[in-house]
Design an enzyme around this catalytic site. Sequence first.
Site: not given
Length: 177
Positions: A41, A51, A78-80
Amino acid sequence: MISVSNHHPFIVKYTPQYEWLSEELKKVDREKTPWLIVLIHMPIYNSNEAHFMEGESMRAVFEEWFVHHRVDVIFAGHVHAYERSYRISNIRYNVSSGECYPVPDKSAPVYITVGDGGNQEGLAGRFLDPQPEYSAFREASYGHSTLEIQNRTHAFYHWNRNDDGKKVATDSFVLHN
């Protein structure tokens, strides 16, 4: 494909995930399984301010295993935003300076963050500046990717921006194992 969780205990020896992954990687016969892909993730390598370094504890525990077992690519979310690294590892030390930092390593995986499929928070648009040497390509756009395994030694990877609803080929490379 192996999927591991950043959200379950893994740091201490003898946790179920630690023991499971140790045994699972030992079972992989690369003659029978030419491609080894890991899904997580939180990214282990990420140069986005969102993050940043959250995957560091997993990197410290498992990166040496990933290199030793020649994992080809590790996909995270997780990181957009989107980011792809070169084959790098942080397990080698610079003897002259005593520092530890990511360096090119042909045995290491390529790290790809594809957390850009859509979300309520919007894109993570702030990357570290300057772009780290380990980062091959990064962009804060919505998109999707494909991995086409051609044979035992070659795969094609494509990331496509689709901010405006149209597929735009943006990043691609040939992955050799």
